[in-house]
Design an enzyme around this catalytic site. Structure first.
Site, PDB file in Angstrom:
ATOM      1  N   GLU A  67      67.326  54.386  58.197  1.00 12.96           N
ATOM      2  CA  GLU A  67      68.774  54.233  58.237  1.00 12.96           C
ATOM      3  C   GLU A  67      69.296  54.273  59.675  1.00 12.96           C
ATOM      4  O   GLU A  67      70.251  53.561  60.017  1.00 12.96           O
ATOM      5  CB  GLU A  67      69.443  55.329  57.401  1.00 12.96           C
ATOM      6  CG  GLU A  67      69.135  55.269  55.922  1.00 12.96           C
ATOM      7  CD  GLU A  67      67.805  55.926  55.546  1.00 12.96           C
ATOM      8  OE1 GLU A  67      67.437  55.908  54.364  1.00 12.96           O
ATOM      9  OE2 GLU A  67      67.118  56.468  56.465  1.00 12.96           O
ATOM     10  N   PRO A 270      50.847  57.036  58.949  1.00 17.11           N
ATOM     11  CA  PRO A 270      51.561  57.852  57.960  1.00 17.11           C
ATOM     12  C   PRO A 270      53.052  57.871  58.239  1.00 17.11           C
ATOM     13  O   PRO A 270      53.482  57.852  59.398  1.00 17.11           O
ATOM     14  CB  PRO A 270      50.940  59.247  58.129  1.00 17.11           C
ATOM     15  CG  PRO A 270      50.339  59.240  59.496  1.00 17.11           C
ATOM     16  CD  PRO A 270      49.937  57.829  59.791  1.00 17.11           C
ATOM     17  N   ARG A 271      53.841  57.895  57.177  1.00 19.19           N
ATOM     18  CA  ARG A 271      55.299  57.921  57.316  1.00 19.19           C
ATOM     19  C   ARG A 271      55.747  59.118  58.153  1.00 19.19           C
ATOM     20  O   ARG A 271      56.654  59.019  58.959  1.00 19.19           O
ATOM     21  CB  ARG A 271      55.941  57.967  55.922  1.00 19.19           C
ATOM     22  CG  ARG A 271      57.447  58.130  55.918  1.00 19.19           C
ATOM     23  CD  ARG A 271      58.155  56.952  56.517  1.00 19.19           C
ATOM     24  NE  ARG A 271      59.600  57.046  56.371  1.00 19.19           N
ATOM     25  CZ  ARG A 271      60.459  56.230  56.957  1.00 19.19           C
ATOM     26  NH1 ARG A 271      60.017  55.254  57.737  1.00 19.19           N
ATOM     27  NH2 ARG A 271      61.753  56.365  56.775  1.00 19.19           N
ATOM     28  N   GLU A 313      56.178  53.963  67.576  1.00 17.30           N
ATOM     29  CA  GLU A 313      55.222  52.939  67.984  1.00 17.30           C
ATOM     30  C   GLU A 313      54.851  51.974  66.866  1.00 17.30           C
ATOM     31  O   GLU A 313      53.910  51.195  67.015  1.00 17.30           O
ATOM     32  CB  GLU A 313      53.944  53.596  68.523  1.00 17.30           C
ATOM     33  CG  GLU A 313      54.130  54.313  69.841  1.00 17.30           C
ATOM     34  CD  GLU A 313      52.796  54.653  70.493  1.00 17.30           C
ATOM     35  OE1 GLU A 313      52.554  54.178  71.626  1.00 17.30           O
ATOM     36  OE2 GLU A 313      51.988  55.371  69.869  1.00 17.30           O
ATOM     37  N   ASN A 337      60.633  49.873  54.356  1.00 16.76           N
ATOM     38  CA  ASN A 337      61.266  48.636  54.806  1.00 16.76           C
ATOM     39  C   ASN A 337      60.250  47.532  55.097  1.00 16.76           C
ATOM     40  O   ASN A 337      59.462  47.648  56.042  1.00 16.76           O
ATOM     41  CB  ASN A 337      62.083  48.937  56.058  1.00 16.76           C
ATOM     42  CG  ASN A 337      62.862  47.738  56.550  1.00 16.76           C
ATOM     43  OD1 ASN A 337      62.911  46.703  55.890  1.00 16.76           O
ATOM     44  ND2 ASN A 337      63.486  47.881  57.701  1.00 16.76           N
ATOM     45  N   PRO A 338      60.264  46.416  54.329  1.00 14.10           N
ATOM     46  CA  PRO A 338      59.336  45.321  54.606  1.00 14.10           C
ATOM     47  C   PRO A 338      59.860  44.310  55.618  1.00 14.10           C
ATOM     48  O   PRO A 338      59.132  43.401  56.017  1.00 14.10           O
ATOM     49  CB  PRO A 338      59.189  44.656  53.231  1.00 14.10           C
ATOM     50  CG  PRO A 338      60.531  44.836  52.606  1.00 14.10           C
ATOM     51  CD  PRO A 338      61.033  46.182  53.093  1.00 14.10           C
ATOM     52  N   GLU A 340      60.657  44.826  58.729  1.00 13.11           N
ATOM     53  CA  GLU A 340      60.081  45.050  60.058  1.00 13.11           C
ATOM     54  C   GLU A 340      58.787  44.261  60.267  1.00 13.11           C
ATOM     55  O   GLU A 340      58.670  43.544  61.270  1.00 13.11           O
ATOM     56  CB  GLU A 340      59.876  46.546  60.274  1.00 13.11           C
ATOM     57  CG  GLU A 340      61.187  47.315  60.340  1.00 13.11           C
ATOM     58  CD  GLU A 340      61.021  48.814  60.242  1.00 13.11           C
ATOM     59  OE1 GLU A 340      61.971  49.542  60.567  1.00 13.11           O
ATOM     60  OE2 GLU A 340      59.934  49.274  59.826  1.00 13.11           O
TER      61      GLU A 340
END
EC number: 2.4.99.12
Length: 427
Positions: A67, A270-271, A313, A337-338, A340
């Site tokens: 967001e 990892p998120r 990164e 989010n796809p 990006e």
């Protein structure tokens, strides 16, 4: 009905006041888990760590990294209109992103808990002229405090899933009291707009999704060159923004692919970067040779998994891979989010759990720019096919990129809608 809604909101506010002692315990537990910055504890309880300047402030609140990325171009525009901005978020990673990328004239604070005295303390300090909430940040005590001070509240990039809408609707008049505090709702889609209106938002428009207007993720060219040299000509796929429960499946997928695709490398991102060592151990237990970026380990010739557990990164790692699996989707998290990877030219692959980005995936699917798999086995099949068919992979990547470009325009629409609010406040 209005009285019932008001009573429910009053009960919520009272419960919040009574919960303040327990919030201290919650905060301490989150600090131990690495989810809070103990040096900035006061901000979560409404005490500012900064002294506001003399200018007029706009308060922008975004939940986390995604967001924040989406709203940064809007913040830059608001600052350009002559306002100072205080951006609040609720995660350590988004705070680090804000520190790196906020423009001059904007500052970051951690959002206070949704308890009336704490929110009131924050508002007394910053005295915003306007509050902007990003996507689905609906907080009853916060909205009530803003309304009591006659501070306009605008929702931008508003998102409301069917499931969330049903949950709010069960509150009946209470939901209408909360959503009635929204001055203007600028929703991602017509479906989102209808749900906000049904719940009681007064003025609702569909302006599109700001995530399409965010510039491609930045990257460091020197770092890209260094990693590309280490990788050489090896085929690479990336598993981005993964969540607990997914890495075990991905370890099995990668183990099954390695005999089929010579020298295949997986970049695992990892998120939550603080899970890096945990994720590395998961892959190591599955028999993979792992390098960990946060320890400064190189991608060795024998390495077949590179765990990229750093902040800011992701744009670098997407530029090193041709195929991108987007996490949070093989487990019922709701997806990530796809757009990006699509902007950068990666093939987009995802599991079935994408409710938080359903509109975007629908657009990508209709354009032939994404493939949804049902489980780890079907992900392995798709990866094997695409790693063996460069033409098919290139076609998917082009379709995803074109779809990402065609979705732009929300930022201009949001600016146009906000201009009258800002002009009125400047009077």
């Amino acid at each position: 009905m209005a009285e019932a809604g008001s009573a429910l909101l009053t009960t919520y506010r009272l419960a919040g006041r009574l919960s303040v002692p327990a919030l201290g315990l919650l905060y301490a537990r989150r600090v131990r888990a690495g989810k809070e910055d103990p040096a900035r504890r006061g901000e979560r309880f409404g005490h500012s760590g900064l002294t506001p300047g003399p200018g007029s402030h706009v308060w922008v609140h975004a939940a986390s990294v995604g967001e924040t990325n989406a709203v940064l171009p809007l913040i830059e525009w608001i600052v350009g209109q002559g306002y100072d901005v205080v951006l609040t978020t609720g995660t350590v990673t988004s705070a680090r992103l804000a520190a790196e990328r906020l423009p001059e004239g904007a500052v970051h604070q951690f959002v206070p808990y949704d308890v009336a005295p704490l929110v009131s303390r924050f508002l007394e300090t910053w005295r915003p002229k306007l509050a902007i909430m990003v996507e689905s940040e609906i907080w009853p005590a916060t909205f009530s405090e803003l309304a009591s001070r006659h501070i306009p509240t605008v929702v931008v990039n508003g998102r409301m899933s069917e499931r969330s809408c049903r949950g709010w609707a069960r509150l009946g008049a209470g939901a209408r009291a909360i959503f009635g505090c929204i001055t203007l709702c600028l929703a991602q889609s017509e479906a989102d707009a209808r749900r906000y209106a049904m719940l009681g938002a007064r003025t609702v428009r569909s302006t599109g999704n700001l995530k399409f207007d965010v510039p491609p993720l930045p990257f460091d060219e020197a770092a890209r060159t260094a990693l590309a040299t280490e990788i050489g000509a090896r085929p690479v796929w990336i598993a981005a923004s993964t969540h607990p429960g997914e890495e075990e499946m991905l370890a099995d997928v990668h183990r099954a692919l390695r005999p089929e695709v010579e020298d295949l490398l997986l970049i695992s991102v990892p998120r939550h970067p603080e899970r890096g060592r945990e994720v590395a151990e998961i892959f190591a237990r599955a028999g993979h040779d792992v390098s960990l970026r946060s320890r400064g380990e190189a991608i060795r010739r024998g390495s077949n998994v590179y765990v990229a557990d750093t902040i800011g990164e992701l744009g670098l790692f997407y530029r090193l891979a041709s195929l991108a699996f987007i996490g949070g989707s093989l487990v019922p998290h709701g997806g990530q989010n796809p757009i990006e990877p699509a902007q950068i030219g990666c093939v987009v692959l995802s599991g079935p759990h994408v409710r938080n980005f359903s509109g975007i995936y629908r657009s990508l699917g209709e354009a032939g720019g994404a493939r949804i798999v049902k489980d780890g086995d079907s992900l392995r099949t798709e990866l094997a096919t695409l790693l063996d068919d460069d033409a098919a992979a290139a076609h998917l990547a082009r379709a995803a990129h074109d779809c990402a470009l065609s979705g732009q325009g929300a930022l201009a629409a949001v600016k146009s809608a906000l201009e009258s609010e800002l002009a009125r406040l400047m009077d």
